[in-house]
Design a protein around this motif. Structure first.
Motif, PDB file in Angstrom:
ATOM      1  N   VAL A  82       0.826  -1.210   0.000  1.00  0.00           N
ATOM      2  CA  VAL A  82       0.000   0.000   0.000  1.00  0.00           C
ATOM      3  C   VAL A  82       0.859   1.259   0.000  1.00  0.00           C
ATOM      4  O   VAL A  82       1.779   1.402   0.812  1.00  0.00           O
ATOM      5  CB  VAL A  82      -0.930   0.018   1.232  1.00  0.00           C
ATOM      6  CG1 VAL A  82      -1.685   1.342   1.318  1.00  0.00           C
ATOM      7  CG2 VAL A  82      -1.910  -1.140   1.170  1.00  0.00           C
ATOM      8  N   SER A  83       0.541   2.166  -0.918  1.00  0.00           N
ATOM      9  CA  SER A  83       1.258   3.442  -0.984  1.00  0.00           C
ATOM     10  C   SER A  83       0.381   4.618  -0.563  1.00  0.00           C
ATOM     11  O   SER A  83       0.889   5.672  -0.196  1.00  0.00           O
ATOM     12  CB  SER A  83       1.793   3.686  -2.402  1.00  0.00           C
ATOM     13  OG  SER A  83       0.723   3.737  -3.345  1.00  0.00           O
ATOM     14  N   ASP A  84      -0.958   4.435  -0.614  1.00  0.00           N
ATOM     15  CA  ASP A  84      -1.846   5.519  -0.222  1.00  0.00           C
ATOM     16  C   ASP A  84      -3.222   4.961   0.136  1.00  0.00           C
ATOM     17  O   ASP A  84      -3.652   3.938  -0.406  1.00  0.00           O
ATOM     18  CB  ASP A  84      -1.985   6.550  -1.356  1.00  0.00           C
ATOM     19  CG  ASP A  84      -2.688   7.818  -0.896  1.00  0.00           C
ATOM     20  OD1 ASP A  84      -2.459   8.232   0.262  1.00  0.00           O
ATOM     21  OD2 ASP A  84      -3.465   8.379  -1.681  1.00  0.00           O
ATOM     22  N   VAL A  85      -3.904   5.651   1.050  1.00  0.00           N
ATOM     23  CA  VAL A  85      -5.252   5.284   1.471  1.00  0.00           C
ATOM     24  C   VAL A  85      -6.092   6.540   1.541  1.00  0.00           C
ATOM     25  O   VAL A  85      -5.701   7.525   2.159  1.00  0.00           O
ATOM     26  CB  VAL A  85      -5.255   4.590   2.854  1.00  0.00           C
ATOM     27  CG1 VAL A  85      -6.681   4.192   3.232  1.00  0.00           C
ATOM     28  CG2 VAL A  85      -4.336   3.379   2.869  1.00  0.00           C
ATOM     29  N   SER A  86      -7.246   6.539   0.880  1.00  0.00           N
ATOM     30  CA  SER A  86      -8.124   7.706   0.874  1.00  0.00           C
ATOM     31  C   SER A  86      -9.550   7.260   1.167  1.00  0.00           C
ATOM     32  O   SER A  86     -10.123   6.454   0.440  1.00  0.00           O
ATOM     33  CB  SER A  86      -8.064   8.423  -0.476  1.00  0.00           C
ATOM     34  OG  SER A  86      -9.014   9.467  -0.532  1.00  0.00           O
ATOM     35  N   LEU A  87     -10.127   7.796   2.258  1.00  0.00           N
ATOM     36  CA  LEU A  87     -11.511   7.495   2.629  1.00  0.00           C
ATOM     37  C   LEU A  87     -12.333   8.763   2.582  1.00  0.00           C
ATOM     38  O   LEU A  87     -11.981   9.762   3.196  1.00  0.00           O
ATOM     39  CB  LEU A  87     -11.567   6.888   4.027  1.00  0.00           C
ATOM     40  CG  LEU A  87     -12.980   6.647   4.606  1.00  0.00           C
ATOM     41  CD1 LEU A  87     -13.706   5.580   3.793  1.00  0.00           C
ATOM     42  CD2 LEU A  87     -12.896   6.243   6.078  1.00  0.00           C
ATOM     43  N   LYS A  88     -13.441   8.723   1.842  1.00  0.00           N
ATOM     44  CA  LYS A  88     -14.359   9.839   1.761  1.00  0.00           C
ATOM     45  C   LYS A  88     -15.768   9.363   2.098  1.00  0.00           C
ATOM     46  O   LYS A  88     -16.200   8.320   1.600  1.00  0.00           O
ATOM     47  CB  LYS A  88     -14.365  10.458   0.340  1.00  0.00           C
ATOM     48  CG  LYS A  88     -13.005  10.945  -0.136  1.00  0.00           C
ATOM     49  CD  LYS A  88     -12.550  12.169   0.635  1.00  0.00           C
ATOM     50  CE  LYS A  88     -11.211  12.681   0.096  1.00  0.00           C
ATOM     51  NZ  LYS A  88     -10.740  13.864   0.849  1.00  0.00           N
ATOM     52  N   MET A  89     -16.460  10.114   2.945  1.00  0.00           N
ATOM     53  CA  MET A  89     -17.830   9.772   3.324  1.00  0.00           C
ATOM     54  C   MET A  89     -18.705  11.002   3.268  1.00  0.00           C
ATOM     55  O   MET A  89     -18.231  12.122   3.483  1.00  0.00           O
ATOM     56  CB  MET A  89     -17.870   9.174   4.732  1.00  0.00           C
ATOM     57  CG  MET A  89     -17.105   7.873   4.880  1.00  0.00           C
ATOM     58  SD  MET A  89     -17.265   7.154   6.549  1.00  0.00           S
ATOM     59  CE  MET A  89     -19.044   6.848   6.587  1.00  0.00           C
ATOM     60  N   SER A  90     -19.977  10.797   2.962  1.00  0.00           N
ATOM     61  CA  SER A  90     -20.920  11.904   2.968  1.00  0.00           C
ATOM     62  C   SER A  90     -22.313  11.398   3.327  1.00  0.00           C
ATOM     63  O   SER A  90     -22.657  10.242   3.057  1.00  0.00           O
ATOM     64  CB  SER A  90     -20.956  12.602   1.601  1.00  0.00           C
ATOM     65  OG  SER A  90     -21.560  11.767   0.618  1.00  0.00           O
TER      66      SER A  90
END
Length: 204
Positions: free
Chosen positions: A194-202
């Motif tokens: 893993v090089s990056d983790v992005s979590l978006k919630m709405s």
């Protein structure tokens, strides 16, 4: 941009609800098998031949490159006992294909149907460690991803990303409908770490 699918989710699902009430439920489809789509190789005509006419199309610019998104949607208000979430209204599937120069660079599948729902525990994303966690580790935490990205959907030209996406709309007579959307993008280097983790919630 990779998180743009969160923005039109409510508008799309409300449109689906309107069509459902009018007796139109769209054309059903199944979750794509991972080996049926080849990022960087599969073309839009090949996808269209398999899935038919899309429900909706949109175009936006990412790092100076045009990204065309073809969206397929299907839902039902009458099959409530089959949905994944008992407090949601109806069940729906959505499949987004993203193309650059007619070449597939990403796709995302989401479903709130009980048989193939894509809901996931977003709190487990905190256990994913950049530079340490592997694809096997992530799959053990979250299961199989419903989508995949390559450049330019991710910053790296050589890596890839697994995409977890879930959305549901809760409609009510006395209050305005609310749409919950969760998007987790886990990017991997060529070595599978893993090089990056992005979590978006709405919730809107």
């Amino acid at each position: 941009e990779p998180i743009s699918i969160l923005m039109p989710a409510k508008r799309l699902l409300l449109t689906c609800l309107f069509l459902l009430l009018a007796g139109c439920v769209g054309r059903d489809f199944v979750r794509p098998a991972p080996d049926s789509l080849r990022l960087g190789q599969t073309t839009w005509p090949q996808v269209q031949q398999r899935y038919g006419k899309p429900f909706k199309q949109s175009v936006y610019t990412l790092d100076g490159m045009d990204i065309v998104t073809q969206i397929y949607a299907y839902g039902s208000l009458s099959a409530r006992r089959h949905r994944a979430k008992i407090d949601s209204d109806g069940a729906a599937r959505k499949l987004e294909f993203k193309f650059h120069d007619n070449i597939l660079v990403g796709y995302v599948y989401s479903s709130s149907w009980a048989g193939d729902h894509t809901d996931f525990d977003e709190t487990k994303s905190a256990e994913i460690i950049r530079g340490v966690s592997t694809k096997t580790d992530v799959m053990r935490l979250l299961g199989k991803a419903g989508g995949h990205y390559i450049y330019p959907m991710i910053a790296s030209r050589e890596g890839e990303a697994h995409v977890y996406y879930y959305t549901e709309t809760r409609a009510g007579v006395a209050k305005q409908a609310q749409t919950l959307s969760k998007l987790l993008v886990v990017t991997y280097a060529q070595n599978g770490v893993v090089s990056d983790v992005s979590l978006k919630m709405s919730l809107k």
